[in-house]
Design an enzyme around this catalytic site. Structure first.
Site, short mmCIF file in Angstrom:
data_model
loop_
_atom_site.label_atom_id
_atom_site.label_comp_id
_atom_site.label_asym_id
_atom_site.label_seq_id
_atom_site.Cartn_x
_atom_site.Cartn_y
_atom_site.Cartn_z
N TYR A 143 0.93 -1.31 0.07
CA TYR A 143 0.05 -0.06 -0.15
C TYR A 143 0.89 1.32 -0.13
CZ TYR A 143 -3.42 3.59 1.52
OH TYR A 143 -4.38 4.62 1.77
N ASP A 238 9.23 2.57 -0.71
CA ASP A 238 8.28 3.44 0.36
C ASP A 238 8.42 3.08 1.76
OD1 ASP A 238 4.73 3.33 0.43
OD2 ASP A 238 6.07 4.12 1.54
N LYS A 266 4.56 9.19 8.69
CA LYS A 266 4.15 8.61 10.06
C LYS A 266 5.44 9.37 10.91
CE LYS A 266 2.02 4.57 7.97
NZ LYS A 266 0.81 4.60 8.59
P1 KE4 Z 1 -0.87 8.40 4.40
O1 KE4 Z 1 -1.28 8.99 3.23
O2 KE4 Z 1 -1.70 7.62 5.22
O3 KE4 Z 1 0.09 9.34 5.34
O4 KE4 Z 1 0.48 7.32 3.87
C1 KE4 Z 1 0.11 6.35 2.85
C2 KE4 Z 1 0.84 5.16 3.09
C3 KE4 Z 1 2.15 5.23 2.13
N1 KE4 Z 1 3.07 4.12 2.29
C4 KE4 Z 1 2.93 3.14 3.20
C5 KE4 Z 1 3.85 2.08 3.24
C6 KE4 Z 1 1.68 3.28 4.41
O5 KE4 Z 1 1.64 2.26 5.14
C7 KE4 Z 1 0.94 4.57 4.24
C8 KE4 Z 1 -0.26 4.63 5.09
N2 KE4 Z 1 -0.70 3.25 5.88
C9 KE4 Z 1 -1.88 3.15 6.41
C10 KE4 Z 1 -1.80 1.98 7.41
N3 KE4 Z 1 -1.09 0.97 6.97
C11 KE4 Z 1 -2.25 4.56 7.02
C12 KE4 Z 1 -3.72 4.16 7.69
C13 KE4 Z 1 -4.71 4.92 7.10
O6 KE4 Z 1 -5.19 4.83 5.89
O7 KE4 Z 1 -5.66 5.64 7.76
#
Ligand code: KE4
Length: 427
Positions: A143, A238, A266
């Site tokens: 993701y 990533d 994060k």
């Molecule tokens: P954000 O746009 O949510 O800050 O980051 C996206 C993203 C990009 N790359 C990786 C590897 C990520 O894990 C994420 C976001 N992770 C999710 C949970 N695994 C965020 C939680 C949510 O969507 O509320």
């Protein structure tokens, strides 16, 4: 207004789709209504009904020191008094950028954005602009946020183009995203061979956390690095999840492999909205205003967020023992849960790297998206709720890594293991 969780969810649902501002918080995959939190401190979350939970979600990663960590709180309070945003550059942006560039070997330039999604979207646009090539390879189950190019599922054949996995993503967008299987180097080689001179980048979670935790098999990451070097393809890690979580150097340091571009999120913001992308100077110089690849943001480099991120990252850089202690706590949880699962007689896998861990109810080794999906989600759902009612808040999805924080005490871990034992007994 009765402000308990149930009432708050009903009210929220009148104004916000699904009552949440991010779907994964909605408990859809575990059932039940999301719990509204009121405050948190250290390793504890406190909900609107006054219940306390030991926190294993850490805001999906950022709260690595635990909640309301005093140095960040006081730094942010002081910074806020000088205004919360200027729309002009500030010294704090230099401080955070310098801390990262000077301590991550292949990070020569870095651009701050406001989320991991922005970071990965920008990194792909940059790779395309720099290389003049349109396609890129991602991995099923990885993701990278909700950018159109990433909301893609596998096409019909092994080397066909991707298909949209969400309405609103156009076939025109999807056609430039190629899907591979994590840990399948031969599959990636076949995709590259089938799309000669068309692939700008390969992007991956080097140690995935979005299928639960999955570990790269021997030679996989190194093979991608070699393939990218041979085929003039940019390798993008990533590290939104792994960056500054596995260690200050993240997955790059853990694996001993350097990417051409890296995305962060994060932990870099200490719970405030920060993402970033960076890497080789020759590539980053393509980013506006120096170069032709456009990317911008009203609140990018926000001084409050920069202050929070800098305060946390400076501490993590100066106290590497935080990481060894986190990994030790995570190992003790793994060591404690294994015999409980054995005694229950359920099929299970536990994948762990540093302070990232996940439990999968399957007898199949979880090494990619297909094997991650063999997990018995009904067991996870019941385990999740068993833990929740015993005061342990796990990520509400079988496809998430658990996130530990430095404030977890030995008593918290004992409580967690006792709750696991009692929850498994109910399955
Ligand atoms: P954000 O746009 O949510 O800050 O980051 C996206 C993203 C990009 N790359 C990786 C590897 C990520 O894990 C994420 C976001 N992770 C999710 C949970 N695994 C965020 C939680 C949510 O969507 O509320």
């Amino acid at each position: 207004m009765n402000n308990n969780s149930k009432s708050l969810f009903q009210q929220a649902s009148k104004y916000i789709p699904g009552g949440v501002n991010s779907p994964v918080r909605a408990f859809k995959s575990v059932g039940g209504d999301p719990i509204f939190m009121e405050r948190a401190k250290g390793s504890y979350l406190y909900d609107a009904d006054g219940n306390r939970y030991i926190d294993y979600i850490a805001s999906w990663g950022p709260m690595i020191m635990g909640h309301a960590w005093e140095p960040v709180i006081s730094a942010v309070q002081k910074a806020a008094e000088r205004s919360t945003s200027f729309g002009a550059p500030t010294e704090m942006e230099i401080s955070l950028a310098q801390l990262i560039v000077e301590n991550i070997p292949n990070m020569e330039r870095i651009r701050m954005v406001n989320s991991g999604t922005e970071a990965t979207m920008s990194a792909i646009r940059l790779a395309r602009g720099f290389s003049g090539k349109n396609k890129f390879i991602k991995f099923a189950g990885n993701y990278h946020g909700h950018g159109d190019s990433f909301l893609i599922k596998a096409g019909s054949g092994a080397i066909t183009l991707g298909q949209p996995s969400s309405p609103g993503v156009t076939p025109g967008t999807a056609q430039d995203t190629l899907l591979a299987e994590y840990n399948d180097l031969a599959g990636v080689q076949a995709l590259v061979k089938a799309n000669p001179d068309e692939i700008a980048a390969i992007i991956l979670e080097p140690i995935p956390g979005n299928m639960g935790c999955i570990l790269p098999e021997k030679g996989f990451i190194e093979g991608l690095r070699q393939l990218c070097d041979e085929e003039n393809i940019l390798l993008i890690f990533d590290e939104v999840m792994t960056g500054f979580r596995l260690g200050f150097g993240g997955a790059q340091a853990t694996l001993g492999v350097e990417a051409d571009l890296v995305t962060y999120g994060k932990v870099i913001g200490a719970g405030l909205p920060v993402g970033a992308y960076g890497g080789r100077e020759d590539i980053m110089e393509y980013v506006a205003p120096n170069g032709p690849v456009y990317q911008a943001g009203t609140l990018s480099g926000n001084p409050i967020a920069m202050t929070a991120g800098y305060t946390l990252l400076k501490h993590l850089l100066e106290h590497p023992e935080v990481y060894t202690e986190l990994a030790a706590k995570c190992e003790s949880i793994e060591r404690g849960i294994r015999p409980l699962l054995e005694a229950k007689g359920l099929p299970y896998q536990i994948n762990r790297q540093g302070s990232m861990i996940s439990v999968h109810f399957t007898d199949t080794a979880v090494r990619d998206f297909d094997s991650a999906q063999t997990g018995d989600n009904a067991h996870f759902k019941n385990f999740f709720h068993g833990m929740l009612k015993r005061g342990v808040y796990l990520p509400p999805s079988a496809y998430e890594s658990w996130f530990l924080n430095a404030a977890l005490s030995a008593e918290d871990i004992d409580h967690t293991l006792q709750a696991a034992k009692d929850s498994l007994a109910e399955l």
